[in-house]
Scaffold this motif. Structure first.
Motif, mmCIF file in Angstrom:
data_model
loop_
_atom_site.group_PDB
_atom_site.id
_atom_site.type_symbol
_atom_site.label_atom_id
_atom_site.label_comp_id
_atom_site.label_asym_id
_atom_site.label_seq_id
_atom_site.Cartn_x
_atom_site.Cartn_y
_atom_site.Cartn_z
ATOM 1 N N CYS A 6 116.634 59.807 21.999
ATOM 2 C CA CYS A 6 117.584 59.663 23.115
ATOM 3 C C CYS A 6 119.035 59.609 22.654
ATOM 4 O O CYS A 6 119.941 59.569 23.489
ATOM 5 C CB CYS A 6 117.247 58.416 23.925
ATOM 6 N N CYS A 48 115.748 53.427 23.902
ATOM 7 C CA CYS A 48 114.468 53.934 24.413
ATOM 8 C C CYS A 48 113.261 53.243 23.771
ATOM 9 O O CYS A 48 112.142 53.440 24.219
ATOM 10 C CB CYS A 48 114.371 55.453 24.218
ATOM 11 N N CYS A 70 119.216 57.372 17.335
ATOM 12 C CA CYS A 70 117.838 57.670 17.718
ATOM 13 C C CYS A 70 117.646 59.179 17.875
ATOM 14 O O CYS A 70 118.452 59.846 18.540
ATOM 15 C CB CYS A 70 117.521 56.960 19.034
ATOM 16 N N CYS A 122 115.253 52.044 17.921
ATOM 17 C CA CYS A 122 116.265 52.404 18.915
ATOM 18 C C CYS A 122 116.426 51.281 19.942
ATOM 19 O O CYS A 122 115.451 50.784 20.482
ATOM 20 C CB CYS A 122 115.893 53.706 19.624
ATOM 21 N N LEU A 167 112.085 53.794 20.770
ATOM 22 C CA LEU A 167 111.463 54.589 19.709
ATOM 23 C C LEU A 167 111.684 53.913 18.353
ATOM 24 O O LEU A 167 112.738 53.342 18.115
ATOM 25 C CB LEU A 167 112.110 55.989 19.662
ATOM 26 N N GLY A 225 120.442 57.138 21.268
ATOM 27 C CA GLY A 225 120.914 55.749 21.345
ATOM 28 C C GLY A 225 121.133 55.156 19.963
ATOM 29 O O GLY A 225 120.845 55.783 18.936
HETATM 30 ZN ZN LIG Z 1 116.125 56.173 21.625
#
Ligand SMILES: [Zn+2]
Ligand SMILES: C[S@@+](CC[C@H](N)C(=O)[O-])C[C@H]1O[C@@H](n2cnc3c(N)ncnc32)[C@H](O)[C@@H]1O
Length: 374
Positions: free
Chosen positions: A248, A228, A245, A225, A230, A250
């Motif tokens: 979040c 964030c 993601c 991501c 991740l 994203g």
């Molecule tokens: Zn994220």
């Protein structure tokens, strides 16, 4: 004219050939690994002054050491340095490494090129019977900073992220695993480190199509991501990415194919540590690095502690505090040699956010009563 240096147990004339004193640690560890693995037949395929191969002959006691370089000046120096150190039994060769590697087989092949090892990987995969050691100094292509070059050299997409040093190591490991699989060989990483300006991998090789198939099960992709931080790993040859993601929402990018399997063998590293402790070329930095590699949990990737704190607007403690807190909650966690602020863990990102944003004293979270334990 002679330009003499002493490194480990050898004295070398390095006048007119490439010699990088900053690579001494790399060579120290190489000697320790050859000793740890009991290698007796070793090729320094790109030998320059002979620093690496001659040290292996002298300090690791390998019985048959061959040193090769395409440059006539380098070959003359290797011969001179072999004589100077009483290592006249070493074989000195003057071939294009790719020709030599296609012609002959060696128990262990060591590639230490200028920049990328990619031009030599296919031939080295054929030649190496039991071990393949590789240095790569082209960290920008490997880590995603020079994307197109990375794709050209390694046929993989690196994504530039906070764990870029491990990304580079795993892209290189993935490329090596695929080259070895093409000639029905499986791979097992024994020691992997990213230090200074280079990545270095030590690979054990298992013969046979089945071993190759098993090794390829460790290949996969990493969904990363942009917002964030991740990531999630996806094993196998296809990569079903949602592009989004799950934490979040994203934009998620895909890196790979890369190696997702283990990258350290603590048993072998322990033997290398013992070899280094007992050697004249013992270095504190080498010992610390080996210990850190043996101690880190062997899961893909790490979080940058500073970036995590910024992302979650948390008051920064230390990376070691975070590791301790995660462990006290029952998760696996460790520091990593890849980064001074890196944290490896199997805890999901939700847990990291909770731990980092918990009201002080954070030690109140200890005691294992969290519902997030594994
Ligand atoms: Zn994220
Ligand atoms: C980075 S230096 C090696 C350093 C050395 N291993 C050490 O630890 O000091 C790379 C060497 O590869 C040699 N070289 C480059 N291309 C080659 C090729 N195709 N075949 C053989 N040697 C090559 C160069 O002449 C150079 O000496």
């Amino acid at each position: 004219m002679a330009e003499m240096v002493v490194e480990g147990a050898v004295t070398l004339n390095v006048e007119g050939a490439f010699y990088n004193p900053r690579m001494r640690l790399n060579r120290d560890l190489g000697v320790a690994m050859v000793r740890a693995l009991g290698i007796s037949d070793y090729l320094d395929a790109l030998a320059a002054s002979g620093a690496r191969g001659l040290r292996v002959a002298k300090e690791a006691g390998a019985a048959a050491v061959a040193l090769n370089d395409v440059s006539p000046r380098a070959v003359a120096l290797i011969r001179e340095n072999a004589r100077l150190n009483g290592l006249v039994g070493c074989e000195v060769l003057s071939s294009n490494a790719n020709v030599l590697l296609h012609q002959r087989r060696f128990e262990a092949v060591d590639l230490d090129p200028f920049g990328s090892p990619a031009p030599f990987l296919a031939a080295a995969a054929r030649s190496a019977l039991d071990y393949l050691f590789i240095t790569a100094t082209d960290t920008a292509p490997l880590c995603g900073a020079h994307l197109k070059s990375g794709i050209r050299k390694y046929m993989a997409v690196p994504v530039k992220a906070e764990h870029h040093r491990e990304m580079g190591a795993r892209i290189l490991l993935g490329a090596a695993a695929r080259e070895l699989a093409r000639v029905d060989k499986g791979v097992r990483p024994l020691l992997t480190h990213a230090t200074d300006h280079y990545v270095r991998v030590y690979l054990g090789i298992a013969k046979g199509a089945k071993s190759a198939d098993r090794a390829l099960e460790s290949m996969g992709y990493l969904e990363q991501c942009r917002s964030c931080g991740l990531w999630r790993t996806v094993s196998g040859v296809g990569c079903p990415s949602s592009g989004k993601c799950s934490f979040c929402g994203g934009r998620a990018e895909v890196a790979g194919p890369l190696w997702l399997g283990p990258i350290q063998d603590p048993g072998v590293i322990g033997r290398a540590l013992a070899a280094m402790e007992g050697s004249a070329a013992r270095s504190d930095r080498g010992v610390r690095l080996l210990q850190a590699c043996a101690d880190e949990i062997d899961l893909p990737m790490y979080y940058d502690h500073h970036r995590l704190c910024r992302r979650f607007k948390a008051t920064p403690g230390t990376a070691s505090d975070l590791v301790e807190e995660l462990r006290s909650l029952g998760w696996s966690a460790s520091r990593t040699h890849f980064s001074g602020v890196g944290v490896k863990t199997d805890a999901p990102i939700e847990v990291l956010r909770e731990v980092l944003t918990a009201p002080p004293p954070r030690s109140g979270a200890r005691g294992g009563s969290s519902s997030h334990g594994p």
